[in-house]
Structure formats: structure tokens, C-alpha cells
Design an enzyme around this catalytic site. Structure first.
Site, PDB file in Angstrom:
ATOM      1  N   SER A  88       0.868  -1.184   0.000  1.00  7.53           N
ATOM      2  CA  SER A  88       0.000   0.000   0.000  1.00  7.53           C
ATOM      3  C   SER A  88       0.898   1.225   0.000  1.00  7.53           C
ATOM      4  CB  SER A  88      -0.877   0.035   1.251  1.00  7.53           C
ATOM      5  OG  SER A  88      -1.390   1.340   1.454  1.00  7.53           O
TER       6      SER A  88
ATOM      7  N   TYR B  63      -1.862   0.047  10.269  1.00  7.03           N
ATOM      8  CA  TYR B  63      -1.936  -0.397   8.868  1.00  7.03           C
ATOM      9  C   TYR B  63      -0.596  -0.130   8.177  1.00  7.03           C
ATOM     10  CZ  TYR B  63      -3.755  -0.731   4.077  1.00  7.03           C
ATOM     11  OH  TYR B  63      -3.966  -1.067   2.752  1.00  7.03           O
TER      12      TYR B  63
HETATM   13  N1  LIG Z   1      -8.589  -0.532  -1.005  1.00  8.39           N
HETATM   14  C1  LIG Z   1      -7.491   0.225  -0.982  1.00  8.39           C
HETATM   15  O1  LIG Z   1      -7.545   1.470  -1.054  1.00  8.39           O
HETATM   16  C2  LIG Z   1      -6.140  -0.436  -0.899  1.00  8.39           C
HETATM   17  C3  LIG Z   1      -5.019   0.327  -1.272  1.00  8.39           C
HETATM   18  C4  LIG Z   1      -3.757  -0.260  -1.171  1.00  8.39           C
HETATM   19  C5  LIG Z   1      -3.621  -1.563  -0.744  1.00  8.39           C
HETATM   20  N2  LIG Z   1      -4.727  -2.273  -0.382  1.00  8.39           N
HETATM   21  C6  LIG Z   1      -4.535  -3.630   0.078  1.00  8.39           C
HETATM   22  O2  LIG Z   1      -5.100  -4.526  -0.858  1.00  8.39           O
HETATM   23  C7  LIG Z   1      -5.515  -5.717  -0.198  1.00  8.39           C
HETATM   24  C8  LIG Z   1      -6.982  -5.977  -0.555  1.00  8.39           C
HETATM   25  O3  LIG Z   1      -7.763  -4.888  -0.080  1.00  8.39           O
HETATM   26  P1  LIG Z   1      -9.226  -4.600  -0.634  1.00  8.39           P
HETATM   27  O4  LIG Z   1      -9.366  -3.146  -0.709  1.00  8.39           O
HETATM   28  O5  LIG Z   1      -9.506  -5.449  -1.804  1.00  8.39           O
HETATM   29  O6  LIG Z   1     -10.086  -5.096   0.640  1.00  8.39           O
HETATM   30  P2  LIG Z   1     -11.486  -5.859   0.723  1.00  8.39           P
HETATM   31  O7  LIG Z   1     -12.356  -5.497  -0.416  1.00  8.39           O
HETATM   32  O8  LIG Z   1     -11.957  -5.631   2.107  1.00  8.39           O
HETATM   33  O9  LIG Z   1     -11.067  -7.409   0.564  1.00  8.39           O
HETATM   34  C9  LIG Z   1     -10.234  -7.990   1.507  1.00  8.39           C
HETATM   35  C10 LIG Z   1     -10.144  -9.463   1.226  1.00  8.39           C
HETATM   36  O10 LIG Z   1      -9.261 -10.046   2.206  1.00  8.39           O
HETATM   37  C11 LIG Z   1      -9.897 -11.172   2.763  1.00  8.39           C
HETATM   38  N3  LIG Z   1      -9.458 -11.443   4.119  1.00  8.39           N
HETATM   39  C12 LIG Z   1      -9.532 -10.633   5.208  1.00  8.39           C
HETATM   40  N4  LIG Z   1      -9.092 -11.280   6.301  1.00  8.39           N
HETATM   41  C13 LIG Z   1      -8.729 -12.521   5.895  1.00  8.39           C
HETATM   42  C14 LIG Z   1      -8.233 -13.661   6.552  1.00  8.39           C
HETATM   43  N5  LIG Z   1      -7.995 -13.673   7.879  1.00  8.39           N
HETATM   44  N6  LIG Z   1      -7.987 -14.780   5.826  1.00  8.39           N
HETATM   45  C15 LIG Z   1      -8.232 -14.794   4.502  1.00  8.39           C
HETATM   46  N7  LIG Z   1      -8.705 -13.751   3.806  1.00  8.39           N
HETATM   47  C16 LIG Z   1      -8.961 -12.628   4.510  1.00  8.39           C
HETATM   48  C17 LIG Z   1     -11.385 -10.830   2.710  1.00  8.39           C
HETATM   49  O11 LIG Z   1     -12.187 -11.999   2.770  1.00  8.39           O
HETATM   50  P3  LIG Z   1     -12.854 -12.556   4.115  1.00  8.39           P
HETATM   51  O12 LIG Z   1     -13.180 -11.406   5.006  1.00  8.39           O
HETATM   52  O13 LIG Z   1     -14.027 -13.304   3.586  1.00  8.39           O
HETATM   53  O14 LIG Z   1     -11.834 -13.491   4.707  1.00  8.39           O
HETATM   54  C18 LIG Z   1     -11.473 -10.183   1.341  1.00  8.39           C
HETATM   55  O15 LIG Z   1     -11.605 -11.166   0.341  1.00  8.39           O
HETATM   56  C19 LIG Z   1      -5.289  -5.475   1.287  1.00  8.39           C
HETATM   57  O16 LIG Z   1      -4.037  -6.019   1.661  1.00  8.39           O
HETATM   58  C20 LIG Z   1      -5.214  -3.967   1.390  1.00  8.39           C
HETATM   59  O17 LIG Z   1      -4.444  -3.554   2.477  1.00  8.39           O
HETATM   60  C21 LIG Z   1      -5.987  -1.756  -0.470  1.00  8.39           C
END
Ligand SMILES: NC(=O)c1ccc[n+]([C@@H]2O[C@H](COP(=O)([O-])OP(=O)(O)OC[C@H]3O[C@@H](n4cnc5c(N)ncnc54)[C@H](OP(=O)(O)O)[C@@H]3O)[C@@H](O)[C@H]2O)c1
Length: 238
Positions: free
Chosen positions: A141, A154
Site C-alpha cells: 500500500s 496499517y
Molecule cells: N482498497 C485500498 O484502497 C487499498 C489500497 C492499497 C492496498 N490495499 C490492500 O489490498 C488488499 C486488498 O484490499 P481490498 O481493498 O480489496 O479489501 P477488501 O475489499 O476488504 O477485501 C479484503 C479481502 O481479504 C480477505 N481477508 C480478510 N481477512 C482474511 C483472513 N484472515 N484470511 C483470509 N482472507 C482474509 C477478505 O475476505 P474474508 O473477510 O471473507 O476473509 C477479502 O476477500 C489489502 O491487503 C489492502 O491492504 C488496499
């Protein structure tokens, strides 16, 4: 097709960035193992990939748990015999100043974002090393690059993932395994649903933008390794 017949594991594949990566990989011909806890979401993504003539497996996984991650990799190897690509997109976020933050939020972010990435990377190394081939893409991130107030835990977890990724890249160089960090700015996913006063979601990246970057990292010729790719919303938020 850029990933024809390759085998990919995508954690967090049920929604958001992981879902978009899984769909893009499926379109590019990869067989995709989707890993997260919410089975209904995994099944929906797997069904969509299959409806597009792709191949996908939904594997309920908690990346915080060593045995669960081992079972994910064993099942993938059992079905398809190898792991060519790992994308670690499972992650959680909670925001608040250090002064007002909760220890439980800190622990959860470290457990999913850092321990989870460590466990998942470690679990695919032996099969990748055995074939002298593999690509690991850790979703970091921009919080690992810039000091953004109210996201210390985070940011700490993502700094940890970046350090892990860089060291692992060096360790794997001699084994033919590529390891890279995909570093997105703000992406419009459900991760922002709980955040009070988020930045303008309409100006964020879309999950499919990040997926395109992941396809690029995974599909470069084996002699080239994209070790860090920063992808920001062109409008310049986060
Ligand atoms: N959105 C942003 O602005 C952004 C920017 C930079 C980086 N990121 C990073 O990108 C990644 C994905 O984020 P996103 O925005 O796509 O979030 P999201 O829509 O909330 O999706 C998160 C995913 O992670 C899974 N997850 C959470 N806890 C878990 C666990 N204990 N075991 C297995 N799976 C788990 C969730 O599924 P379940 O809850 O069903 O397990 C879900 O499929 C993260 O690492 C985040 O930090 C996001």
C-alpha cells in the site's frame, strides 16, 4: 492469453482487489485458487470465472492460521500439481490516531496483513523452488511509502510486508522465483466502507486497474522481474 495454463493462488479473492485479480487471471487463462474466509463470495467469483470458460477453485482459508494456509497450498497442488503465481491480496484496515487506537485492531492488522502474507509466501516456496519457477506478488500500500495520519498500525503492517518482500526477493533470486511488491494508492473497495470521511471514492483507482498491474507483473518473461510497482490514482489522492 498471457497466463495460459498457469496455476495461481489469490488470497482475498472473494472481493475487492483480490477478486479483480482473480477475474483478470482467469480471463488470461490461469487456473485460479481463490482463498478467503467468506465461502459465498469465493463461490460467486469461482462461478463467474467458470461462466467465462475459465477454471477456478474456491478454498475457504484463514491466512492467519498456518494449518489453513498449508491446506490451501496442498489442495491447489493436489488439483493442479503446481503453483506458478501467488498474489497476497487478503488484508484488513482500521483507522484512527495512535492515541485513540485499539490494541485489538493493531493485532488483527498484524495477523492478517503481515503474518498472513508471511505464512502464505512461505507455504508456496518449496513447490516453486522445486520447479525453479514462480512469481509472488504481495499487495502492499502507499501507506508503506508515505506517512498518512490515522493509519499507524496499517502502515506498520505494510512496511513489514514491503521489508519481507524485498528480503524474500533476494533469497529467491538464485532459485528462479520472482518476488515483487504491488503498491497501490487508494482503491475503491469495501475496505473503505467502515472509514469515516473517506477521500472521494470516485477518484480512487478501480480494483481492475490494480488487476492489470498484477497481470503485467505475472506475465513478464521469466528473465525479467518487476520488483516494485507503484500505482496511484492519476488525480493524486493517496
Ligand atoms: N482498497 C485500498 O484502497 C487499498 C489500497 C492499497 C492496498 N490495499 C490492500 O489490498 C488488499 C486488498 O484490499 P481490498 O481493498 O480489496 O479489501 P477488501 O475489499 O476488504 O477485501 C479484503 C479481502 O481479504 C480477505 N481477508 C480478510 N481477512 C482474511 C483472513 N484472515 N484470511 C483470509 N482472507 C482474509 C477478505 O475476505 P474474508 O473477510 O471473507 O476473509 C477479502 O476477500 C489489502 O491487503 C489492502 O491492504 C488496499
Amino acid at each position: 492469453m498471457k497466463l495460459k495454463e498457469q496455476v495461481a493462488i489469490v488470497t482475498g479473492g472473494g472481493r475487492g482487489i483480490g477478486r479483480a485479480v482473480a477475474l483478470a487471471f482467469g480471463r488470461e487463462g490461469a487456473r485460479v485458487a481463490l482463498a478467503a474466509r467468506t465461502v459465498s463470495e469465493l463461490n460467486e467469483v469461482a462461478a463467474f470465472i467458470r461462466s467465462q470458460n475459465g477454471v477456478a477453485l474456491a478454498i475457504a482459508t484463514d491466512v492467519r492460521q498456518e494449518a489453513s494456509v498449508a491446506a490451501l497450498v496442498e489442495r491447489t497442488l493436489g488439483e493442479w500439481g503446481r503453483v506458478d503465481i501467488l498474489v497476497t491480496a487478503a488484508g484488513v484496515a482500521a483507522f484512527g490516531s495512535v492515541a485513540e487506537s485499539k490494541l485489538s485492531d493493531w493485532d488483527e492488522m498484524m495477523a492478517v496483513n503481515l503474518r498472513g502474507v508471511y505464512l502464505t509466501c512461505r507455504a508456496v516456496l518449496a513447490p516453486m523452488i522445486a520447479r525453479r519457477r514462480g512469481t509472488i506478488i504481495n499487495v502492499v500500500s502507499v501507506a508503506a511509502k508515505r506517512a498518512i495520519p490515522a493509519c499507524s498500525a496499517y502502515a506498520a503492517s505494510k512496511h513489514g510486508v514491503l521489508g519481507l518482500t524485498q528480503v524474500l526477493a533476494e533469497e529467491m533470486r538464485a532459485h528462479g522465483v520472482r518476488v515483487g511488491a504491488l503498491v497501490p494508492g487508494a482503491v475503491d473497495t469495501t475496505l473503505w466502507d467502515q472509514v469515516p470521511n473517506p477521500p472521494d471514492r470516485g477518484r480512487m483507482l478501480r480494483p481492475q486497474d490494480v488487476a492489470e498491474a498484477a497481470v503485467l507483473m505475472a506475465s513478464l518473461p521469466p528473465g525479467a522481474s518487476l520488483e516494485e510497482l507503484t500505482l496511484l490514482p492519476a488525480g493524486g489522492i493517496l
